[in-house]
Design a protein around this motif. Structure first.
Motif, PDB file in Angstrom:
ATOM      1  N   THR A 214       0.829  -1.201   0.000  1.00  0.00           N
ATOM      2  CA  THR A 214       0.000   0.000   0.000  1.00  0.00           C
ATOM      3  C   THR A 214       0.864   1.252   0.000  1.00  0.00           C
ATOM      4  O   THR A 214       1.985   1.265   0.500  1.00  0.00           O
ATOM      5  CB  THR A 214      -0.944   0.012   1.205  1.00  0.00           C
ATOM      6  OG1 THR A 214      -0.185  -0.095   2.405  1.00  0.00           O
ATOM      7  CG2 THR A 214      -1.939  -1.129   1.121  1.00  0.00           C
ATOM      8  N   ASP A 218      -3.787   5.270  -1.945  1.00  0.00           N
ATOM      9  CA  ASP A 218      -4.573   4.061  -2.160  1.00  0.00           C
ATOM     10  C   ASP A 218      -5.948   4.204  -1.508  1.00  0.00           C
ATOM     11  O   ASP A 218      -6.109   4.885  -0.490  1.00  0.00           O
ATOM     12  CB  ASP A 218      -3.857   2.837  -1.576  1.00  0.00           C
ATOM     13  CG  ASP A 218      -2.868   2.217  -2.544  1.00  0.00           C
ATOM     14  OD1 ASP A 218      -3.019   2.420  -3.768  1.00  0.00           O
ATOM     15  OD2 ASP A 218      -1.946   1.526  -2.078  1.00  0.00           O
ATOM     16  N   CYS A 220      -9.740   1.694  -0.960  1.00  0.00           N
ATOM     17  CA  CYS A 220     -10.350   0.368  -1.090  1.00  0.00           C
ATOM     18  C   CYS A 220     -11.841   0.476  -1.385  1.00  0.00           C
ATOM     19  O   CYS A 220     -12.513   1.386  -0.905  1.00  0.00           O
ATOM     20  CB  CYS A 220     -10.173  -0.428   0.208  1.00  0.00           C
ATOM     21  SG  CYS A 220      -8.472  -0.573   0.779  1.00  0.00           S
ATOM     22  N   LEU A 244      -5.920   3.677   5.296  1.00  0.00           N
ATOM     23  CA  LEU A 244      -6.599   3.909   4.022  1.00  0.00           C
ATOM     24  C   LEU A 244      -8.087   4.123   4.228  1.00  0.00           C
ATOM     25  O   LEU A 244      -8.675   3.625   5.183  1.00  0.00           O
ATOM     26  CB  LEU A 244      -6.403   2.717   3.086  1.00  0.00           C
ATOM     27  CG  LEU A 244      -4.978   2.260   2.798  1.00  0.00           C
ATOM     28  CD1 LEU A 244      -5.000   1.085   1.842  1.00  0.00           C
ATOM     29  CD2 LEU A 244      -4.142   3.399   2.245  1.00  0.00           C
ATOM     30  N   THR A 271      -8.077   1.880  -5.732  1.00  0.00           N
ATOM     31  CA  THR A 271      -6.921   1.149  -6.248  1.00  0.00           C
ATOM     32  C   THR A 271      -6.899  -0.310  -5.816  1.00  0.00           C
ATOM     33  O   THR A 271      -6.184  -1.110  -6.414  1.00  0.00           O
ATOM     34  CB  THR A 271      -5.624   1.819  -5.769  1.00  0.00           C
ATOM     35  OG1 THR A 271      -5.647   1.913  -4.328  1.00  0.00           O
ATOM     36  CG2 THR A 271      -5.485   3.214  -6.354  1.00  0.00           C
ATOM     37  N   ILE A 272      -7.670  -0.669  -4.778  1.00  0.00           N
ATOM     38  CA  ILE A 272      -7.616  -2.019  -4.221  1.00  0.00           C
ATOM     39  C   ILE A 272      -9.029  -2.549  -4.017  1.00  0.00           C
ATOM     40  O   ILE A 272      -9.857  -1.895  -3.373  1.00  0.00           O
ATOM     41  CB  ILE A 272      -6.859  -2.035  -2.871  1.00  0.00           C
ATOM     42  CG1 ILE A 272      -5.427  -1.525  -3.029  1.00  0.00           C
ATOM     43  CG2 ILE A 272      -6.858  -3.444  -2.273  1.00  0.00           C
ATOM     44  CD1 ILE A 272      -4.698  -1.295  -1.714  1.00  0.00           C
ATOM     45  N   ARG A 301      -5.412  -0.927  -9.313  1.00  0.00           N
ATOM     46  CA  ARG A 301      -4.103  -1.555  -9.520  1.00  0.00           C
ATOM     47  C   ARG A 301      -3.993  -2.934  -8.884  1.00  0.00           C
ATOM     48  O   ARG A 301      -3.173  -3.747  -9.318  1.00  0.00           O
ATOM     49  CB  ARG A 301      -2.987  -0.647  -8.984  1.00  0.00           C
ATOM     50  CG  ARG A 301      -2.894  -0.534  -7.466  1.00  0.00           C
ATOM     51  CD  ARG A 301      -1.692   0.308  -7.038  1.00  0.00           C
ATOM     52  NE  ARG A 301      -1.545   0.356  -5.578  1.00  0.00           N
ATOM     53  CZ  ARG A 301      -0.877  -0.553  -4.870  1.00  0.00           C
ATOM     54  NH1 ARG A 301      -0.288  -1.571  -5.469  1.00  0.00           N
ATOM     55  NH2 ARG A 301      -0.791  -0.446  -3.550  1.00  0.00           N
ATOM     56  N   CYS A 302      -4.780  -3.228  -7.844  1.00  0.00           N
ATOM     57  CA  CYS A 302      -4.748  -4.532  -7.163  1.00  0.00           C
ATOM     58  C   CYS A 302      -6.147  -5.134  -7.201  1.00  0.00           C
ATOM     59  O   CYS A 302      -6.996  -4.798  -6.367  1.00  0.00           O
ATOM     60  CB  CYS A 302      -4.274  -4.397  -5.718  1.00  0.00           C
ATOM     61  SG  CYS A 302      -2.543  -3.936  -5.540  1.00  0.00           S
TER      62      CYS A 302
END
Length: 573
Positions: A214, A218, A220, A244, A271-272, A301-302
């Motif tokens: 992380t 970032d 979630c 986050l 991003t996640i 990205r994830c």
């Protein structure tokens, strides 16, 4: 404030690895503006709960819990809806020095009666002294708790009139229980996994620093339920440790509108986000019928994948559908873990994305060796590489005699490290069967290693012995789903039944038609396909739509499917 700053702001553990407890992590995160955002089934923001407000409100609720008679070390059952009140109560328990035990909503239990009985057993198994539910579940909880020796049964609103304790709140020991996590119960009644603050912090820090790496900025997004380890640890507690912000959609709302998941990612520039295979499949199927417009998920990205056997073709189909909208295979992050290890045990490296290898299925079944399939081989199986063990953890494949196996030899997977559970709560025999005196956890999964990376092949208890070969039930299930028209993903459960004359292989298939000829054709096609591809007769029985049992986390329960089959009358079709 950077993620690295957040991980090291408050009371350190003796190893200097970061905050000692989840409360220390929360108070560190509260120094920045991040927090939880809860959304409706239409994607509208219902509540923004910053970490600073969460600290203040949870501490106030903790004083009320103590004032209501909840004692230090007690356990408290919490029906875990995706809402701010669950998070407040979870941390109120932590601040009060009591142990929260998240419990499921009634999504997979076949009606009120079955759910009430299930939750009652969980309350008893957790030795709870109080139980709380969201307002909509109040009456169901009251029914489940009737006659049990609980001090409190109700909702968070019932604490409003309680006189708070004025005593100082206790400081948790890192080796005290942080929470009780019930396993999803795919093979038997769920067991309570005892997770300490130390284990939780070790796992959450490893996930953040090493698994997902992380970074500032970032964010979630999750629809995973808070009563499941991937939702609770992965997307409620780990974001706190990493500092986050998280955006949340209830699981039931995702099931109704799966594309809302992607729209929330795009809107928040998240991003996640994680999902089992079926979540990606559901979203891709729904996207096939609609115009996605200018949806842009290039921020993602994830794209984590875990929670069940990973299905590569599902992930490729998802990537194909959303590639015009900024997604590709390099975003996937395969991982492996379980509640008994808090959550994660391995992560595939970031960057390469989805990585698989195709092995010779005949060699795998007959010899337990994962040899690469030769070009043109007729029977093959594709597996996903789940990466090496997290730092500080060990993974090993062992044979029946307990000895370590070389690379590419399939064996039972064992794990050791700082994230493991303390025990199964009040189940010493089950604990002794699963945890060795030297700290190795028997995961119950089968797999092998290649170049130091873990590959999972299935559950040991599900393995079927056919003519001296070890056959994985998911291979038969997926063959029917792919090869028989009208059969959908998740429509098939395969298992074996011990008979006097030997092992009987059974396939239960969900069927949506009552037309006799169509039903007979489906049975005949499935039986012929399985006999041709796997060289064994299979008893094919049809059940109604939505009849196959699943666990609280949405996984197929083959053990309960077996019970269903054994309960069917002989003449049933």
């Amino acid at each position: 404030m950077t993620t690295a700053d957040t991980l090291n702001l408050t009371r350190e553990d003796p190893t200097g690895e970061g905050p000692a407890t989840i409360l220390d992590a929360l108070e560190a995160a509260a120094r920045a503006p991040e927090g939880f955002n809860f959304h409706s089934g239409r994607g509208e923001l219902i509540e923004a709960l910053g970490y600073a407000a969460l600290v203040e409100q949870s501490r106030a609720l903790a004083a009320k819990l103590i004032g209501a008679g909840v004692k230090l070390g007690d356990h408290v059952a919490l029906i875990a809806d995706t809402e701010g009140d669950f998070v407040r109560l979870f941390f109120a328990c932590a601040y009060a020095g009591v142990v929260p035990a998240p419990m499921p909503l009634p999504m997979a239990f076949g009606g009120r009666e079955g759910y009430v009985a299930h939750v009652r057993r969980m309350i008893e198994a957790s030795d709870a002294s109080a139980a709380f539910a969201p307002a909509m579940m109040r009456d169901w909880l009251k029914e489940a708790a009737e006659g049990l020796p609980l001090r409190l049964v109700g909702t968070i609103a019932d604490l409003a009139e309680v006189q708070p304790s004025t005593a100082p709140l206790p400081t948790p020991d890192p080796d005290a229980l942080a929470y009780l996590q019930f396993s999803s119960g795919s093979t038997r009644f769920p067991k309570g996994v005892s997770v300490t603050h130390r284990s939780l912090m070790a796992n959450a820090a490893a996930i953040s620093r090493h698994g997902l790496q992380t970074r500032p900025g970032d964010r979630c997004v999750s629809w995973l339920p808070f009563y499941h380890d991937m939702g609770l640890v992965g997307f409620m507690l780990s974001p706190i440790v990493a500092g986050l912000t998280g955006d949340y959609l209830a699981t039931r709302d995702f099931a109704r509108r799966p594309l809302l998941w992607l729209q929330m990612i795009a809107r928040a520039k998240a991003t996640i986000s994680y999902s089992p295979s079926f979540g990606y499949e559901l979203a891709a199927q729904r996207a096939a019928t609609v115009d996605l417009g200018d949806l842009d998920v290039s921020c993602w990205r994830c794209a984590g994948i875990g929670g069940d056997m990973i299905r590569p073709h599902v992930l490729r189909a998802f990537a194909d559908r959303f590639r015009p909208h900024g997604f590709d295979l390099d975003r996937y992050v395969a991982s492996y873990g379980m509640a008994e290890a808090t959550l994660a045990l391995s992560f595939a490296p970031l960057g390469p994305g989805l990585r698989t290898e195709t092995v010779d299925l005949d060699r795998l079944e007959s010899d337990g060796v994962a040899d690469a399939a030769k070009p043109g081989a007729s029977r093959t199986r594709e597996f996903v590489l789940c990466g090496p063990a997290l730092p500080g953890h060990e993974l090993a494949a062992r044979g029946p005699d307990g000895s370590a196996l070389p690379a590419r030899r399939v064996g039972k997977i064992f794990a050791r490290g700082p994230s493991l559970m303390r025990d199964y709560f009040r189940e010493p025999e089950a604990t002794a069967e699963t945890l060795s005196p030297d700290g190795w956890l028997d995961t119950g999964d089968l797999g092998y290693f290649t170049h130091g990376e873990l590959v999972i092949t299935g559950r040991a208890k599900d393995l079927i012995l056919v003519n001296g070969r070890n056959v994985w039930p998911q291979d038969l299930e997926w063959a029917v789903e792919a090869g028989v028209p009208g059969v959908r993903s998740g429509d098939v459960a395969v298992f074996s039944v011990d008979r006097d004359e030997g092992e009987e292989v059974v396939a239960l298939i969900q069927c949506r038609t009552r037309e006799p000829a169509a039903r007979a054709a489906l049975q005949d096609q499935a039986a012929k396909l399985l006999r041709l591809q796997f060289g064994t007769p299979v008893v094919v029985r049809l059940v109604g739509a939505h009849a196959l049992p699943v666990t609280s986390s949405g996984k197929l329960s083959r053990s309960r499917a077996r019970e269903l089959y054994l309960s069917l009358p002989a003449e049933a079709a």
